[in-house]
Enzyme design. Structure first.
Site, PDB file in Angstrom:
ATOM      1  N   TYR A 210       0.827  -1.206   0.000  1.00 49.18           N
ATOM      2  CA  TYR A 210       0.000   0.000   0.000  1.00 49.18           C
ATOM      3  C   TYR A 210       0.859   1.252   0.000  1.00 49.18           C
ATOM      4  O   TYR A 210       2.075   1.188   0.193  1.00 49.18           O
ATOM      5  CB  TYR A 210      -0.961  -0.012   1.189  1.00 49.18           C
TER       6      TYR A 210
ATOM      7  N   ARG B 109       8.216   4.196  -4.674  1.00 49.25           N
ATOM      8  CA  ARG B 109       8.274   3.177  -3.614  1.00 49.25           C
ATOM      9  C   ARG B 109       7.276   2.050  -3.885  1.00 49.25           C
ATOM     10  O   ARG B 109       7.574   0.876  -3.619  1.00 49.25           O
ATOM     11  CB  ARG B 109       8.019   3.797  -2.239  1.00 49.25           C
TER      12      ARG B 109
ATOM     13  N   ARG C 109      -7.426 -20.639  -2.527  1.00 50.08           N
ATOM     14  CA  ARG C 109      -6.461 -20.480  -1.443  1.00 50.08           C
ATOM     15  C   ARG C 109      -5.328 -21.513  -1.528  1.00 50.08           C
ATOM     16  O   ARG C 109      -5.576 -22.720  -1.493  1.00 50.08           O
ATOM     17  CB  ARG C 109      -7.152 -20.581  -0.076  1.00 50.08           C
TER      18      ARG C 109
ATOM     19  N   LYS D 290       6.474  -2.175   1.809  1.00 47.85           N
ATOM     20  CA  LYS D 290       5.316  -1.585   2.500  1.00 47.85           C
ATOM     21  C   LYS D 290       4.095  -2.499   2.355  1.00 47.85           C
ATOM     22  O   LYS D 290       3.190  -2.223   1.568  1.00 47.85           O
ATOM     23  CB  LYS D 290       5.045  -0.179   1.943  1.00 47.85           C
TER      24      LYS D 290
ATOM     25  N   GLU E 124      11.939   2.198  14.434  1.00 47.37           N
ATOM     26  CA  GLU E 124      11.065   3.289  13.977  1.00 47.37           C
ATOM     27  C   GLU E 124       9.795   3.282  14.809  1.00 47.37           C
ATOM     28  O   GLU E 124       9.630   2.450  15.705  1.00 47.37           O
ATOM     29  CB  GLU E 124      10.747   3.145  12.483  1.00 47.37           C
TER      30      GLU E 124
ATOM     31  N   LEU F 264      10.995   1.013   7.176  1.00 47.79           N
ATOM     32  CA  LEU F 264      10.406   1.496   5.932  1.00 47.79           C
ATOM     33  C   LEU F 264      11.185   2.733   5.476  1.00 47.79           C
ATOM     34  O   LEU F 264      11.543   3.580   6.302  1.00 47.79           O
ATOM     35  CB  LEU F 264       8.930   1.861   6.136  1.00 47.79           C
TER      36      LEU F 264
HETATM   37  N1  PMP Z   1       7.648   3.620   9.006  1.00 48.67           N
HETATM   38  C1  PMP Z   1       6.525   2.918   9.021  1.00 48.67           C
HETATM   39  C2  PMP Z   1       6.535   1.590   9.706  1.00 48.67           C
HETATM   40  C3  PMP Z   1       5.342   3.403   8.423  1.00 48.67           C
HETATM   41  O1  PMP Z   1       4.219   2.680   8.453  1.00 48.67           O
HETATM   42  C4  PMP Z   1       5.367   4.683   7.819  1.00 48.67           C
HETATM   43  C5  PMP Z   1       4.129   5.288   7.199  1.00 48.67           C
HETATM   44  N2  PMP Z   1       3.503   4.450   6.316  1.00 48.67           N
HETATM   45  C6  PMP Z   1       6.579   5.397   7.810  1.00 48.67           C
HETATM   46  C7  PMP Z   1       7.701   4.835   8.408  1.00 48.67           C
HETATM   47  C8  PMP Z   1       6.676   6.748   7.174  1.00 48.67           C
HETATM   48  O2  PMP Z   1       6.726   6.666   5.764  1.00 48.67           O
HETATM   49  P1  PMP Z   1       6.197   7.841   4.856  1.00 48.67           P
HETATM   50  O3  PMP Z   1       6.984   9.060   5.230  1.00 48.67           O
HETATM   51  O4  PMP Z   1       6.500   7.409   3.481  1.00 48.67           O
HETATM   52  O5  PMP Z   1       4.747   7.999   5.136  1.00 48.67           O
END
Ligand code: PMP
Length: 284
Positions: free
Chosen positions: A32, A51, A99, A148, A180, A204
């Site tokens: 996503y 991305r 499935r 993601k 994070e 991410l």
């Molecule tokens: N880390 C994680 C685990 C996230 O879910 C997100 C937001 N989706 C981010 C970092 C930040 O990424 P972005 O700046 O691209 O929204």
């Protein structure tokens, strides 16, 4: 009622349908993106599209349409739903198939869904002025956090644990270092130095992160991309997180201890202002 996009069609949300055999539903086999909208325009669309292509490639899926077509869908949803400030959510899954753990035949059409969320005053969140609190939790996610994917159960659990402990969000810790936030990248500031974890499979690769690091360098900050410990964070002058929907969001408390006297610091404030200004200028 919102208009949403499902597999080539723009339909009222109540009529939008995805199969019960969709691999996104059965296996979290999908990725996503969330792109924010300010003043009716998309913030960093290009970064999110790049991305998305990378996430799909890492999972052996093809980009379902051109970047231009994707942009056109985003714009049409923003216009039809009258979004001034808000978000566009996009999800691509490996499609519907009987499935089976093995992937279906590559000719199986991917499922593509987009919808909007109106968030009036998105750039004016009260927490940006007061700062937010985080608690630390162990990072128990899988090992490819650079993709993601829609498997967001652990981050959801983390958010709930933060709430239960009276905090706004959680920072995840692995091998003694902060990876994070549950849905954002984490930073600390000491003097003129900004520290945030280096890119790799453990986090991410935030689109906001890339933009904010550029702004930080322009402002003369020294940027160190390396792991940092909770102890280092607790001794920092400032802390903050970044994401597409919160931009730069100050953190003034970690595990109940105040950071920077519990007040939003000048570095986070300046970065937020400059990031928002530059993003609005570049918005499409
Ligand atoms: N880390 C994680 C685990 C996230 O879910 C997100 C937001 N989706 C981010 C970092 C930040 O990424 P972005 O700046 O691209 O929204």
């Amino acid at each position: 009622m919102r208009t949403v996009y499902v597999n080539g069609e723009f339909v009222p949300e109540a009529e939008a349908k995805v199969s019960v055999f969709d691999r996104g539903f059965l296996f979290a086999d999908g990725v996503y993106e969330v792109t924010s909208v300010l003043g009716g325009k998309l913030i960093d669309f290009e970064g999110h599209a790049v991305r998305l292509e990378r996430s799909l490639r890492e999972l052996g899926m093809a980009m379902p349409m051109s970047r231009d077509d994707l942009l056109a869908i985003h714009r049409r949803l923003v216009a039809e739903n009258g979004i001034e400030d808000g978000l566009v959510y996009l999800q691509v899954t490996r499609g519907a198939a009987d499935r089976d753990f093995a992937y279906p035949d590559p000719s199986t059409p991917l499922t593509v869904v987009l919808f909007t969320q109106a968030k009036p005053g998105l750039a004016d969140a009260p927490k940006a002025r007061t700062g937010m609190s985080v608690v630390s939790i162990p990072d128990r996610r899988w090992g490819r956090r650079d993709i993601k994917t829609v498997q967001l159960l652990y981050p959801s659990m983390g958010k709930m644990e933060a709430k239960a402990r009276g905090a706004d969000d959680a920072w995840m810790v692995e091998d003694g270092h902060v990876t994070e936030g549950t849905s954002n990248n984490a930073y600390i500031v000491k003097g003129d130095t900004l520290v945030t974890r280096h890119l790799g499979e453990e986090i991410l690769h935030g689109i906001t992160r890339a933009a904010v690091l550029k702004v930080a360098a322009e402002q003369g900050l020294t940027v160190e991309e390396r792991p940092f410990t909770l102890e280092e964070a607790l001794a920092a002058d400032e802390a903050f997180v970044t994401s597409a929907s919160t931009f730069v969001m100050p953190v003034v408390e970690i595990d109940g201890a105040s950071i920077g006297g519990g007040q939003v610091g000048p570095v986070a404030r300046r970065l937020r202002e400059a990031y928002l200004e530059e993003s609005r200028k570049a918005a499409v």
